[in-house]
Design an enzyme around this catalytic site. Structure first.
Site, PDB file in Angstrom:
ATOM      1  N   LYS A 108       0.829  -1.255   0.014  1.00  0.00           N
ATOM      2  CA  LYS A 108       0.013  -0.124  -0.026  1.00  0.00           C
ATOM      3  C   LYS A 108       0.994   1.136   0.122  1.00  0.00           C
ATOM      4  CE  LYS A 108      -0.065   0.128   4.993  1.00  0.00           C
ATOM      5  NZ  LYS A 108      -0.765  -0.651   6.272  1.00  0.00           N
ATOM      6  N   TYR A 152      17.030  31.017   5.019  1.00  0.00           N
ATOM      7  CA  TYR A 152      15.655  31.828   5.380  1.00  0.00           C
ATOM      8  C   TYR A 152      15.960  32.067   7.025  1.00  0.00           C
ATOM      9  CZ  TYR A 152      12.958  31.142   0.915  1.00  0.00           C
ATOM     10  OH  TYR A 152      12.683  31.209  -0.462  1.00  0.00           O
TER      11      TYR A 152
HETATM   12  C1  LIG Z   1       0.247  -1.760   6.765  1.00  0.00           C
HETATM   13  C2  LIG Z   1      -0.367  -2.943   7.203  1.00  0.00           C
HETATM   14  C3  LIG Z   1       0.433  -4.127   7.707  1.00  0.00           C
HETATM   15  C4  LIG Z   1       1.940  -3.997   7.541  1.00  0.00           C
HETATM   16  O1  LIG Z   1       2.385  -3.524   8.725  1.00  0.00           O
HETATM   17  P1  LIG Z   1       4.091  -3.436   9.163  1.00  0.00           P
HETATM   18  O2  LIG Z   1       4.090  -2.992  10.541  1.00  0.00           O
HETATM   19  O3  LIG Z   1       4.374  -2.332   8.047  1.00  0.00           O
HETATM   20  O4  LIG Z   1       4.607  -4.954   8.974  1.00  0.00           O
HETATM   21  C5  LIG Z   1      -0.281  -5.163   7.853  1.00  0.00           C
HETATM   22  N1  LIG Z   1      -1.622  -5.112   8.097  1.00  0.00           N
HETATM   23  C6  LIG Z   1      -2.348  -4.241   7.760  1.00  0.00           C
HETATM   24  C7  LIG Z   1      -3.784  -4.407   8.040  1.00  0.00           C
HETATM   25  C8  LIG Z   1      -1.945  -3.126   7.465  1.00  0.00           C
HETATM   26  O5  LIG Z   1      -2.667  -1.999   7.237  1.00  0.00           O
END
Ligand SMILES: *Cc1c(COP(=O)(O)O)cnc(C)c1O
Length: 374
Positions: free
Chosen positions: A35, A262
């Protein structure tokens, strides 16, 4: 003139995937979480690489991420972690995506659309065992199962939950979540709900809680070489995948007591050599790194001096006289024996490595190295 470059080392990704496989074994399926543009690492390229490595499932947030994976030719099952809207059901059927489910009204809509299309749609039911965010509250699971069982257009393929604090040293809340999850799994069994995958383990669960594996695990951050936290009980050797680089754009000698940037927030304390670099907060380099960040040049560390601006920063290279215009500068990653990790940066900006990767990489152009995809 390129401002900054993001390199993604797919050999490092393969290494990290093999570490997950080593921990969970061949009989536990792995869902690679890609994702948010694979945590800034490039969703399609990362997904392709994981597919060559035999990943059993891919996880994205929604249809907007899932459909492009299909359009890019990925054939691995894809879970939509945030579920879907009613108007996305047709896309789910068309592109063979699997939604996570946690709302009765959406369940009914999915089922009736599926039946109208003479098909069944596989779903994973999400249970909230204590995170308090997405999911059917665990105490309402039995009632939800009854509803689902009455919906003939839905086929439950999985049941999942999510840890709130598996990355912390104290595992007592995770243990409580695991117990609640087990209770819900037993209720599903009593309700004759048969499904292939129960899953709850994120990276921290994979690393520290072998009892949490069930039939599938969901690594995200560890695939990208980031430890889920500094509090792990059993750290594993991971390789960072992302490097952020730039080049020295200009070099100048300035007198003592010269202001930089800045707001003139930095005054040189001595005659100094200042390198100006074409990177700034537009590249995800947080303004909180003003007068705090460090970069690597000529295999040495140089401090950021003055404010981070939108497209430029200045670093003090007085102690590294060999520096020349066009020299390579590493803002995240390794150069020689020196390394700046996402955790180093996160500590300075009061965040976590996850956010550093997203900020640097998210939806920007990347150079992919060491691909095994022909
Ligand atoms: C993002 C996510 C993960 C992965 O988590 P990590 O801590 O990056 O391993 C697993 N399960 C769900 C539902 C997530 O949204």
């Amino acid at each position: 003139m390129v401002g900054s470059t993001i390199e993604i080392d797919l050999a490092a990704l393969r290494h990290n995937f093999s570490q997950v496989r080593k921990l969970v074994g061949q009989t536990t399926a792995i869902l690679g979480v890609v994702k948010s543009d694979a945590y800034g690492h490039g969703m399609v390229a990362v997904a392709r690489e994981l597919e060559t490595q035999g990943v059993e499932y891919l996880g994205v947030s929604n249809c907007r991420e899932g459909v492009p994976l299909r359009q890019a030719g990925l054939t691995t099952p894809i879970l939509l972690l945030l579920g879907i809207d009613e108007d996305e059901i047709i896309d789910v059927i068309k592109h063979d995506l699997t939604p996570v489910l946690f709302r009765g009204d959406i369940a009914e809509a999915i089922s009736s659309t599926a039946l109208a299309a003479s098909t069944q749609i596989p779903v994973h039911v999400k249970i909230d065992t204590g995170m308090g965010r997405l999911g059917v509250p665990h105490v309402e699971a039995e009632k939800f199962f009854e509803l689902i069982k009455s919906l003939k257009g839905i086929r439950v393929e999985g049941l999942l939950s999510h840890f709130a604090s598996a990355d912390e040293h104290d595992k007592s809340f995770s243990t409580q979540q695991l117990e609640r999850f087990q209770r819900v799994l037993n209720q599903a069994k009593s309700a004759d709900l048969n499904f292939r995958y129960a899953h709850i383990a994120n990276s921290a669960g994979i690393i520290d809680l072998p009892d949490s594996y069930h039939q599938l695990v969901r690594p995200g951050i560890m695939l990208y070489g980031g430890p889920p936290s500094q509090e792990l009980l059993h750290p594993v050797p991971l390789k960072p995948v992302m490097t952020l680089k730039t080049r020295v754009l200009q070099l100048k000698e300035v007198a003592a007591a010269s202001p930089l940037g800045y707001g003139c927030t930095y005054l040189t304390s001595r005659p100094s050599r200042i390198a100006t670099l074409p990177v700034g907060y537009d590249d995800g380099y947080d303004r909180l790194l003003s007068n705090k960040g460090e970069v690597l040049v000529r295999n040495r560390r140089a401090p950021v001096v003055g404010r981070v601006s939108m497209c430029l920063i200045t670093v003090d290279v007085t102690e590294i006289p060999e520096v020349r215009p066009e020299d390579e500068v590493v803002l995240l990653g390794r150069q020689g024996d020196e390394e700046i990790t996402a955790d180093d940066i996160a500590a300075k900006t009061d965040t976590i490595n996850y956010e550093i990767f997203c900020n640097f990489g998210g939806n920007r152009r990347k150079q992919f190295l060491n691909s095994s995809v022909s």
